[in-house]
Scaffold this motif. Structure first.
Motif, PDB file in Angstrom:
ATOM      1  N   GLN A   1      13.698   8.545  -8.673  1.00 59.33           N
ATOM      2  CA  GLN A   1      14.327   7.367  -8.070  1.00 59.33           C
ATOM      3  C   GLN A   1      15.498   7.747  -7.166  1.00 59.33           C
ATOM      4  O   GLN A   1      15.654   7.209  -6.080  1.00 59.33           O
ATOM      5  N   GLU A   2      16.314   8.703  -7.640  1.00 57.97           N
ATOM      6  CA  GLU A   2      17.483   9.098  -6.841  1.00 57.97           C
ATOM      7  C   GLU A   2      17.126   9.975  -5.644  1.00 57.97           C
ATOM      8  O   GLU A   2      17.961  10.223  -4.785  1.00 57.97           O
ATOM      9  N   GLU A   3      15.873  10.422  -5.604  1.00 53.18           N
ATOM     10  CA  GLU A   3      15.413  11.232  -4.463  1.00 53.18           C
ATOM     11  C   GLU A   3      14.741  10.389  -3.380  1.00 53.18           C
ATOM     12  O   GLU A   3      14.401  10.905  -2.320  1.00 53.18           O
ATOM     13  N   ILE A   4      14.526   9.118  -3.677  1.00 50.42           N
ATOM     14  CA  ILE A   4      13.891   8.238  -2.693  1.00 50.42           C
ATOM     15  C   ILE A   4      14.895   8.004  -1.563  1.00 50.42           C
ATOM     16  O   ILE A   4      16.016   7.570  -1.798  1.00 50.42           O
ATOM     17  N   THR A   5      14.482   8.337  -0.361  1.00 49.77           N
ATOM     18  CA  THR A   5      15.393   8.233   0.786  1.00 49.77           C
ATOM     19  C   THR A   5      15.590   6.773   1.185  1.00 49.77           C
ATOM     20  O   THR A   5      14.763   5.910   0.864  1.00 49.77           O
ATOM     21  N   SER A   6      16.665   6.514   1.899  1.00 52.78           N
ATOM     22  CA  SER A   6      16.910   5.147   2.358  1.00 52.78           C
ATOM     23  C   SER A   6      15.820   4.717   3.341  1.00 52.78           C
ATOM     24  O   SER A   6      15.460   3.549   3.412  1.00 52.78           O
ATOM     25  N   GLU A   7      15.278   5.698   4.061  1.00 49.95           N
ATOM     26  CA  GLU A   7      14.167   5.418   4.981  1.00 49.95           C
ATOM     27  C   GLU A   7      12.943   4.926   4.207  1.00 49.95           C
ATOM     28  O   GLU A   7      12.275   3.972   4.597  1.00 49.95           O
ATOM     29  N   MET A   8      12.675   5.594   3.086  1.00 49.78           N
ATOM     30  CA  MET A   8      11.528   5.199   2.267  1.00 49.78           C
ATOM     31  C   MET A   8      11.765   3.823   1.629  1.00 49.78           C
ATOM     32  O   MET A   8      10.863   2.990   1.563  1.00 49.78           O
ATOM     33  N   LYS A   9      12.992   3.588   1.203  1.00 49.20           N
ATOM     34  CA  LYS A   9      13.328   2.269   0.631  1.00 49.20           C
ATOM     35  C   LYS A   9      13.137   1.164   1.657  1.00 49.20           C
ATOM     36  O   LYS A   9      12.626   0.088   1.330  1.00 49.20           O
ATOM     37  N   ALA A  10      13.540   1.437   2.888  1.00 54.37           N
ATOM     38  CA  ALA A  10      13.372   0.455   3.965  1.00 54.37           C
ATOM     39  C   ALA A  10      11.892   0.198   4.201  1.00 54.37           C
ATOM     40  O   ALA A  10      11.475  -0.950   4.380  1.00 54.37           O
ATOM     41  N   LYS A  11      11.093   1.272   4.164  1.00 52.42           N
ATOM     42  CA  LYS A  11       9.646   1.134   4.357  1.00 52.42           C
ATOM     43  C   LYS A  11       9.016   0.317   3.244  1.00 52.42           C
ATOM     44  O   LYS A  11       8.111  -0.469   3.483  1.00 52.42           O
TER      45      LYS A  11
ATOM     46  N   ALA B   1       0.859  -1.184   0.000  1.00 50.15           N
ATOM     47  CA  ALA B   1       0.000   0.000   0.000  1.00 50.15           C
ATOM     48  C   ALA B   1       0.896   1.235   0.000  1.00 50.15           C
ATOM     49  O   ALA B   1       1.809   1.341   0.815  1.00 50.15           O
ATOM     50  N   CYS B   2       0.625   2.135  -0.918  1.00 47.82           N
ATOM     51  CA  CYS B   2       1.438   3.352  -1.016  1.00 47.82           C
ATOM     52  C   CYS B   2       1.432   4.122   0.312  1.00 47.82           C
ATOM     53  O   CYS B   2       2.445   4.658   0.727  1.00 47.82           O
ATOM     54  N   GLN B   3       0.280   4.129   0.987  1.00 45.03           N
ATOM     55  CA  GLN B   3       0.227   4.881   2.256  1.00 45.03           C
ATOM     56  C   GLN B   3       1.140   4.275   3.325  1.00 45.03           C
ATOM     57  O   GLN B   3       1.581   4.985   4.232  1.00 45.03           O
ATOM     58  N   ASP B   4       1.458   2.986   3.201  1.00 44.17           N
ATOM     59  CA  ASP B   4       2.368   2.358   4.169  1.00 44.17           C
ATOM     60  C   ASP B   4       3.804   2.855   4.046  1.00 44.17           C
ATOM     61  O   ASP B   4       4.618   2.634   4.932  1.00 44.17           O
TER      62      ASP B   4
ATOM     63  N   ASP C   1       9.946  -6.987  -8.022  1.00 46.04           N
ATOM     64  CA  ASP C   1       8.893  -6.454  -8.872  1.00 46.04           C
ATOM     65  C   ASP C   1       8.179  -5.273  -8.198  1.00 46.04           C
ATOM     66  O   ASP C   1       7.925  -4.240  -8.820  1.00 46.04           O
ATOM     67  N   ILE C   2       7.868  -5.456  -6.932  1.00 46.65           N
ATOM     68  CA  ILE C   2       7.171  -4.424  -6.143  1.00 46.65           C
ATOM     69  C   ILE C   2       8.052  -3.183  -6.028  1.00 46.65           C
ATOM     70  O   ILE C   2       7.580  -2.061  -6.215  1.00 46.65           O
ATOM     71  N   VAL C   3       9.313  -3.378  -5.736  1.00 50.50           N
ATOM     72  CA  VAL C   3      10.234  -2.247  -5.586  1.00 50.50           C
ATOM     73  C   VAL C   3      10.293  -1.445  -6.886  1.00 50.50           C
ATOM     74  O   VAL C   3      10.177  -0.220  -6.876  1.00 50.50           O
ATOM     75  N   LYS C   4      10.387  -2.143  -8.009  1.00 46.95           N
ATOM     76  CA  LYS C   4      10.428  -1.469  -9.316  1.00 46.95           C
ATOM     77  C   LYS C   4       9.135  -0.702  -9.593  1.00 46.95           C
ATOM     78  O   LYS C   4       9.163   0.446 -10.022  1.00 46.95           O
ATOM     79  N   SER C   5       8.000  -1.369  -9.345  1.00 42.87           N
ATOM     80  CA  SER C   5       6.708  -0.715  -9.571  1.00 42.87           C
ATOM     81  C   SER C   5       6.506   0.456  -8.625  1.00 42.87           C
ATOM     82  O   SER C   5       5.936   1.479  -9.006  1.00 42.87           O
ATOM     83  N   ALA C   6       6.966   0.303  -7.399  1.00 43.59           N
ATOM     84  CA  ALA C   6       6.843   1.373  -6.407  1.00 43.59           C
ATOM     85  C   ALA C   6       7.644   2.593  -6.859  1.00 43.59           C
ATOM     86  O   ALA C   6       7.143   3.721  -6.813  1.00 43.59           O
ATOM     87  N   GLU C   7       8.861   2.353  -7.317  1.00 40.80           N
ATOM     88  CA  GLU C   7       9.696   3.470  -7.783  1.00 40.80           C
ATOM     89  C   GLU C   7       9.035   4.192  -8.956  1.00 40.80           C
ATOM     90  O   GLU C   7       9.053   5.417  -9.020  1.00 40.80           O
ATOM     91  N   GLN C   8       8.429   3.425  -9.841  1.00 45.00           N
ATOM     92  CA  GLN C   8       7.742   4.004 -10.998  1.00 45.00           C
ATOM     93  C   GLN C   8       6.513   4.801 -10.560  1.00 45.00           C
ATOM     94  O   GLN C   8       6.299   5.925 -11.008  1.00 45.00           O
TER      95      GLN C   8
END
Ligand SMILES: [Zn+2]
Length: 59
Positions: free
Chosen positions: A41-51, A5-8, A24-31
């Motif tokens: 993509q390069e602005e996604i924080t490591s915190e957001m990636k962990a989430k 869920a995007c809100q998560d 697959d999810i990570v790729k779709s999420a980044e898109q």
């Protein structure tokens, strides 16, 4: 199938990302984050990636 869920990941959004695997999810999420939230993509924080990884569920 897996879903996220995007809100998560901390965005005020009702979108559900679905995919076959975590990768697959990570790729779709980044898109999705780029197309809908204008976060590159390069602005996604490591915190957001962990989430993203923490909140992937089996559907
Ligand atoms: Zn979203």
């Amino acid at each position: 199938m897996k879903k996220l869920a995007c809100q998560d990941i901390g965005l005020n959004c009702g979108y559900i990302i679905e995919g076959k695997s975590d990768e697959d999810i990570v790729k779709s999420a980044e898109q999705h984050i780029w197309e809908i939230h204008a976060i590159k993509q390069e602005e996604i924080t490591s915190e957001m990636k962990a989430k993203i990884k923490q909140n992937i569920r089996n559907s």
